[in-house]
Design a protein around this motif. Sequence first.
Motif, mmCIF file in Angstrom:
data_model
loop_
_atom_site.group_PDB
_atom_site.id
_atom_site.type_symbol
_atom_site.label_atom_id
_atom_site.label_comp_id
_atom_site.label_asym_id
_atom_site.label_seq_id
_atom_site.Cartn_x
_atom_site.Cartn_y
_atom_site.Cartn_z
ATOM 1 N N ASN A 31 0.798 -1.228 0.000
ATOM 2 C CA ASN A 31 0.000 0.000 0.000
ATOM 3 C C ASN A 31 0.831 1.279 0.000
ATOM 4 O O ASN A 31 0.281 2.370 -0.146
ATOM 5 C CB ASN A 31 -0.934 0.010 1.217
ATOM 6 C CG ASN A 31 -1.969 -1.097 1.161
ATOM 7 O OD1 ASN A 31 -3.018 -0.952 0.563
ATOM 8 N ND2 ASN A 31 -1.662 -2.230 1.792
ATOM 9 N N ARG A 33 2.336 2.768 2.408
ATOM 10 C CA ARG A 33 2.229 3.562 3.625
ATOM 11 C C ARG A 33 2.191 2.619 4.830
ATOM 12 O O ARG A 33 1.932 1.417 4.684
ATOM 13 C CB ARG A 33 0.965 4.434 3.611
ATOM 14 C CG ARG A 33 -0.341 3.652 3.668
ATOM 15 C CD ARG A 33 -1.517 4.572 3.971
ATOM 16 N NE ARG A 33 -2.803 3.867 3.982
ATOM 17 C CZ ARG A 33 -3.294 3.244 5.045
ATOM 18 N NH1 ARG A 33 -2.599 3.199 6.180
ATOM 19 N NH2 ARG A 33 -4.477 2.643 4.998
ATOM 20 N N SER A 157 -1.882 13.314 4.617
ATOM 21 C CA SER A 157 -1.263 12.693 3.452
ATOM 22 C C SER A 157 0.226 13.023 3.387
ATOM 23 O O SER A 157 1.065 12.149 3.115
ATOM 24 C CB SER A 157 -1.961 13.170 2.177
ATOM 25 O OG SER A 157 -1.324 12.647 1.035
ATOM 26 N N LEU A 160 2.132 11.195 6.238
ATOM 27 C CA LEU A 160 2.350 9.783 5.938
ATOM 28 C C LEU A 160 3.373 9.593 4.828
ATOM 29 O O LEU A 160 4.153 8.636 4.832
ATOM 30 C CB LEU A 160 1.035 9.114 5.573
ATOM 31 C CG LEU A 160 0.041 8.988 6.720
ATOM 32 C CD1 LEU A 160 -1.264 8.357 6.229
ATOM 33 C CD2 LEU A 160 0.629 8.156 7.853
ATOM 34 N N PHE A 183 -6.837 11.761 11.214
ATOM 35 C CA PHE A 183 -6.526 10.509 10.536
ATOM 36 C C PHE A 183 -7.803 9.848 10.018
ATOM 37 O O PHE A 183 -7.830 9.302 8.907
ATOM 38 C CB PHE A 183 -5.783 9.560 11.478
ATOM 39 C CG PHE A 183 -4.296 9.769 11.501
ATOM 40 C CD1 PHE A 183 -3.471 9.051 10.647
ATOM 41 C CD2 PHE A 183 -3.712 10.682 12.370
ATOM 42 C CE1 PHE A 183 -2.100 9.240 10.650
ATOM 43 C CE2 PHE A 183 -2.342 10.881 12.378
ATOM 44 C CZ PHE A 183 -1.527 10.160 11.517
ATOM 45 N N ARG A 187 -9.338 9.014 6.076
ATOM 46 C CA ARG A 187 -9.548 7.585 5.819
ATOM 47 C C ARG A 187 -8.256 6.797 5.979
ATOM 48 O O ARG A 187 -7.919 5.935 5.153
ATOM 49 C CB ARG A 187 -10.132 7.379 4.419
ATOM 50 C CG ARG A 187 -11.504 8.010 4.229
ATOM 51 C CD ARG A 187 -12.002 7.823 2.799
ATOM 52 N NE ARG A 187 -13.305 8.455 2.599
ATOM 53 C CZ ARG A 187 -14.474 7.829 2.706
ATOM 54 N NH1 ARG A 187 -14.485 6.546 3.013
ATOM 55 N NH2 ARG A 187 -15.608 8.467 2.502
ATOM 56 N N ARG A 188 -7.574 7.072 7.065
ATOM 57 C CA ARG A 188 -6.306 6.404 7.330
ATOM 58 C C ARG A 188 -6.314 5.775 8.724
ATOM 59 O O ARG A 188 -5.439 6.045 9.555
ATOM 60 C CB ARG A 188 -5.139 7.393 7.173
ATOM 61 C CG ARG A 188 -4.861 7.799 5.743
ATOM 62 C CD ARG A 188 -4.422 6.616 4.898
ATOM 63 N NE ARG A 188 -4.146 6.963 3.509
ATOM 64 C CZ ARG A 188 -4.995 6.776 2.519
ATOM 65 N NH1 ARG A 188 -6.198 6.276 2.771
ATOM 66 N NH2 ARG A 188 -4.670 7.082 1.279
ATOM 67 N N ASP A 190 -6.566 1.900 10.141
ATOM 68 C CA ASP A 190 -6.614 0.479 9.823
ATOM 69 C C ASP A 190 -7.020 -0.357 11.036
ATOM 70 O O ASP A 190 -7.506 -1.480 10.889
ATOM 71 C CB ASP A 190 -5.255 0.009 9.308
ATOM 72 C CG ASP A 190 -4.814 0.793 8.083
ATOM 73 O OD1 ASP A 190 -5.566 0.777 7.084
ATOM 74 O OD2 ASP A 190 -3.768 1.449 8.124
#
Length: 237
Positions: A31, A33, A157, A160, A183, A187-188, A190
Amino acid sequence: KLKEAGIQVTTGVLTEVARQLNPHYNFFFENGRPWIVIKQAISLDDKVAAAPGQRTAITNQQVYDRVHAERANYQGILVGSQTAIVDDPMLLTTVKSPYPPVRIVLDRRGRLGHYPDLHLLTNSEAPTWILTTNSSLPDQLANSPAKVFLLAHGTISEVLSTISKEGLQSLYVEGGPTIERAFAEARRVDELITYLSPQLLGNGAVMGFQNPRPLSSDHPQIEVLGDNVRICERKSK
């Protein structure tokens, strides 16, 4: 080459089991990142502090010990400048390693220049990175062991992208609700780890992180730690 040599080869054996041996590594290279975990400690009424700017112990000693050990599972620990100033944390882990997690502070305005005695700016037991848009901060912290990264806009963004270029494959976000919300809005997220305390902090207390959208999790893990509860929710594929 084995097949070319006439050797019978079977592939795909225990693929998912093998992937789980190093999930952050796999995620990073697939991905581009790091794997991002938000960790929050909240009261029963979803508060994180008794009042703005006031350090508040919400969870118990078992959670404290767990978090300090848990940090070692990640290559970076990130907080905002407000957390760094109010709590003055060390952000170290109880697991000894020659490669401790990098301590990262997102300080867009460059507030840390006014607080040179903070642990994160004087302690060298682990690397400290400061990410800022304030061009004067590198000079202000020239005598600190911290490394300053100058950003153009300070977006998540961009943060990261900077961290990824440095090769960090996993990030444990411990910052306050503002950082966590940023975050989530980008949409970061997980994984979300919530430590829940039975305390009720009441009106006037600081509200916790509010996720702007549902986090779909197939198998949330729930663990009781004394009178506190740990809830781990990992984003579904």
